[in-house]
Design a protein around this motif. Structure first.
Motif, short mmCIF file in Angstrom:
data_model
loop_
_atom_site.label_atom_id
_atom_site.label_comp_id
_atom_site.label_asym_id
_atom_site.label_seq_id
_atom_site.Cartn_x
_atom_site.Cartn_y
_atom_site.Cartn_z
N TRP A 148 0.85 -1.20 0.00
CA TRP A 148 0.00 0.00 0.00
C TRP A 148 0.88 1.25 0.00
O TRP A 148 2.04 1.21 0.42
CB TRP A 148 -0.98 0.01 1.18
N ARG A 149 0.34 2.32 -0.50
CA ARG A 149 1.02 3.62 -0.63
C ARG A 149 2.26 3.53 -1.50
O ARG A 149 2.29 4.00 -2.62
CB ARG A 149 1.36 4.21 0.75
N LYS A 150 3.32 2.85 -1.01
CA LYS A 150 4.57 2.75 -1.76
C LYS A 150 4.93 1.27 -1.91
O LYS A 150 4.60 0.46 -1.04
CB LYS A 150 5.70 3.48 -1.04
N GLU A 153 6.38 -0.53 1.08
CA GLU A 153 5.57 -0.75 2.27
C GLU A 153 4.74 -2.01 2.08
O GLU A 153 3.77 -2.04 1.33
CB GLU A 153 4.66 0.46 2.53
N PRO A 158 -2.42 -3.58 6.08
CA PRO A 158 -1.88 -2.25 6.40
C PRO A 158 -1.71 -2.03 7.90
O PRO A 158 -2.62 -2.30 8.69
CB PRO A 158 -2.94 -1.31 5.81
N ASP A 176 7.26 1.90 8.13
CA ASP A 176 6.44 2.20 6.95
C ASP A 176 5.53 3.41 7.17
O ASP A 176 4.33 3.38 6.89
CB ASP A 176 5.60 0.98 6.56
N GLY A 177 6.13 4.47 7.71
CA GLY A 177 5.40 5.72 7.86
C GLY A 177 4.55 5.82 9.10
O GLY A 177 3.95 6.87 9.36
#
Length: 722
Positions: A148-150, A153, A158, A176-177
């Motif tokens: 997801w996102r990148k 990640e 999630p 991962d953020g």
């Protein structure tokens, strides 16, 4: 010493993945703490639920202890010239962070070198964990990841929050953020908003409980109590124990409760296997039965909430189950329009494996292999009905074309057996014969796990073995054997099934002959052109089944590894015979004479290996030389007299009697090793004595290789005598 807590919060994790991932996380954290000198003083525990994986380590150091280590630098000749330090010595001192005067000279295997003692200051635990935990989280194994996102990640689902605490101190971890904090989340429905974790340790567990999240053992206990309570409302009823289903619903809930539902009595006309499969595998419901084990028109659903006071959830479950049962009944009735005997030709359009052809071709191969297996076991005294096996083999895969199996794939084989039991297979066939055929078809996938039972009849066992052997032979011939943890065709499970079935049914069936026959049946087929070398095939299968047999003997039957190794070294092709030899060895292990013989066998093998390494060969056979000592003559005479008697017992499979007779050699063997030197300078005498040891070891090893038996004391004390 502070407690440490790490919680990874995410979207709902698939139930089947939670247990392994939770144990993996605990192991990774445990190794990390040990590696970084932060080992926990107390237990390392885990807490998992559908939305979180957490690990708690009680009492870890607040910082790493300082470590002093010696670092080696340049050689002394290079570091000093005319007694003065050279630039090399100064450079090494600067690198080590010490003055040149503090350098020491140490002697190594390569000569004299310069060395320095360096004290590494321990880092705070929070700093170490912040740096390394993200890598461990990212390394968790999942059968399937989400991105997801990148692209970088990835995780099973999630990640939504992180908790990382040393007592009350937040470890500034980022994954991962997502940045770690001191707030978690409770039950998705029964709890509102984030919950504050006061500290790592017991405070974490209490905070989750207040937010309606229980640990795994508490959830299982709560589910069991709720199932019992709901079932007690029906007189004489009980819920059907199902460990796999219980594990699943435990991992689907955080605050479980149970609701009792009902379905129409008319659905009980369908086979119990169909009803239970729909409830268990598709709806995750527990079946309800009476004291006699007969299914009742009720079910138990486990909810991830605190109850269903208005009955709305129960009504929804009943409506869904009614629809599923109606589907099953429709498929059952539709399938009867085309009996199994008509469906054999349909298998031509069902692919078994792209290189091995259709299920029709597999059916023909299995029929031939079944016939050969029947002849082998009948020739060894086992009563079997080849006609029943042949008919069962012809129909075993036809249920793959039925609507019921297409909808409920878990029922393949079972549906075929059920249909065969109610359909006319051949005109005028006696009912008892039809039921025997149906039972063989029903059981032919068994055993599907180590907990599953083997086929009930010999005919079912033959069909099961032949079906699995055909699959394994074809895949190995194509080079598709299991590697590492990958086994896409479940060949290990099928091989385990063959070993168990042969063992528990006591079938006189050699594995090498079985798989030579299984490959021979492919001769002339389109698949054969894609096969590899036959010798490689035989070697790969021999190794593969040796591993499967070892697994069965150690893990399922509980035999010690050295006893298993000893027996299998003398042959692992005949499963039943190998088990009989292992049981015989186990029965005499307590005898001191036998342990002495085992230690002597180790010495014999070591002496023969040492001689071989030096290029010294034994004589062709032992001879009574004028130089022969009385001890070696006595030992040789013992072998001459007793070897035929031991072999006679072995031929009759009287293994315990053979071993007890063999143990009487202790006196002669001990006297030989006490008085006789084998590796003497005289080549003729030495070769003659080696021949005696070689003969003795060969005669002793026909039942088991006793040098594999673990003995204590005697061997280590005497190992340097010869």
């Amino acid at each position: 010493m502070p407690d440490f807590l790490l919680e990874i919060g995410c979207e709902e994790i698939p139930a089947r993945m939670i247990d392994a991932a939770s144990l993996d996380l605990r192991e990774r954290v445990h190794k990390l703490l040990e590696r970084e000198r932060l080992s926990a003083n107390g237990a390392i525990s885990i807490l998992d639920s559908p939305r979180r994986l957490a690990v708690l380590a009680a009492g870890i150091p607040g910082a790493q202890p300082d470590v002093t280590e010696q670092v080696t630098g340049p050689s002394a000749n290079v570091a000093f010239k005319d007694g003065q330090p050279t630039p090399a010595a100064h450079a090494f001192a600067r690198k080590a962070g010490v003055d040149v005067s503090q350098l020491e000279k140490v002697t190594t295997s390569k000569g004299e070198y310069l060395a320095a003692k360096i004290t590494k200051k321990g880092r705070p635990a929070a700093e170490v964990l912040c740096e390394l935990l993200a890598k461990e989280i990212n390394s968790l194994y999942w059968p399937k990841n989400m991105y997801w996102r990148k692209p970088s990640e990835k995780f099973v689902r999630p990640v939504r929050w992180l908790v990382a605490l040393l007592d009350r101190e937040v470890i500034p971890l980022e994954f991962d953020g997502v940045h770690a904090g001191g707030q978690s989340r409770g039950h998705r429905i029964l709890s509102e908003g984030p919950i504050r974790i006061p500290s790592a340790g017991p405070g974490y567990v209490e905070a989750l409980r207040a937010a309606r999240v229980l640990g795994r053992s508490e959830r299982e206990q709560q589910i069991r109590k709720a199932l019992d309570a709901a079932t007690r409302t029906i007189p004489g009823a009980r819920w059907r124990e199902d460990k796999t289903l219980l594990d699943t619903v435990v991992n689907l809930t955080e605050w479980p409760s149970v609701v009792l539902g009902s379905f129409d009595q008319e659905f009980l006309e369908l086979p119990e296997e169909v009803l239970v499969t729909v409830m268990r595998d598709h709806q995750k419901y527990f079946a309800v039965e009476n004291a006699g084990g007969k299914l009742l028109p009720h079910f138990l659903a486990v909810l991830n909430t605190d109850g269903d006071p208005r009955g709305i959830i129960r009504h929804g479950h009943e409506r869904v189950l009614r629809a599923r049962f109606n589907d099953a009944r429709f498929f059952w009735q539709t399938d009867q329009k085309h009996p199994l005997r008509e469906r054999t030709a349909w298998l031509k359009h069902v692919t078994f494996q792209k290189d091995l052809g259709s299920y029709y071709e597999k059916t023909k191969r299995v029929q031939r292999l079944c016939s050969w297996v029947c002849e082998i076991i009948r020739g060894n005294g086992v009563q079997v009905r080849p006609g029943i096996v042949h008919k069962a083999a012809s129909l075993a895969k036809t249920d793959l074309t039925t609507e019921l199996v297409k909808e409920f794939t878990e029922l393949q084989g079972i549906v075929g057996g059920l249909y065969a039991g109610v359909q006319e297979l051949d005109r005028g066939m006696p009912d008892a014969t039809r039921q025997a055929i149906a039972q063989a078809i029903y059981d032919h996938y068994k055993p599907e796990s180590m907990d599953d039972s083997v086929p009930r009849s010999v005919e079912g066992a033959v069909l099961s073995i032949a079906d699995k052997a055909d699959s394994i032979a074809g895949m190995f011939s194509l080079g598709l054997q299991p590697t590492g943890s990958k086994d896409p065709f479940a060949l290990r499970r099928q091989a385990n099934g063959i070993v168990r079935t042969i063992a528990e049914k006591k079938l006189p069936l050699g594995l090498s002959q079985l798989f030579a026959d299984a490959r021979e049946i492919y001769r002339g087929s389109a698949a054969e052109s894609k096969f590899g070398d036959q010798a490689d095939y035989a070697d790969a299968l021999r190794t593969f089944f040796r591993e499967r047999l070892e697994f069965y003997l150690r893990d399922a039957l509980g035999f010690k590894y050295d006893v298993v190794n000893a027996a299998l070294a003398s042959g692992s092709d005949d499963v039943v015979d190998a088990i009989a030899r292992i049981e015989a060895v186990k029965s005499v292990l307590h005898l001191p004479e036998f342990l002495a013989i085992s230690a002597a066998c180790k010495r014999m093998r070591n002496i023969l290996k040492q001689a071989e390494a030096k290029g010294i060969n034994p004589a062709a056979k032992f001879e009574y030389l004028p130089e022969s000592s009385q001890e070696e003559k006595n030992l040789a005479a013992y072998v001459e007299v007793n070897a035929p008697r031991i072999e006679g017992h072995r031929q009759k499979k009287e293994y315990e009697e053979a071993l007890l007779l063999l143990s009487t050699a202790r006196e002669q063997v001990d006297a030989f090793f006490d008085k006789v030197m084998v590796m003497v300078d005289d080549k003729r005498i030495r070769a003659n004595r080696l021949a005696l040891l070689q003969t003795l070891l060969r005669e002793f090893s026909t039942i088991a290789d006793f040098s594999e038996i673990v003995t204590e004391g005697k061997e280590s004390k005497e190992s340097s005598k010869q």
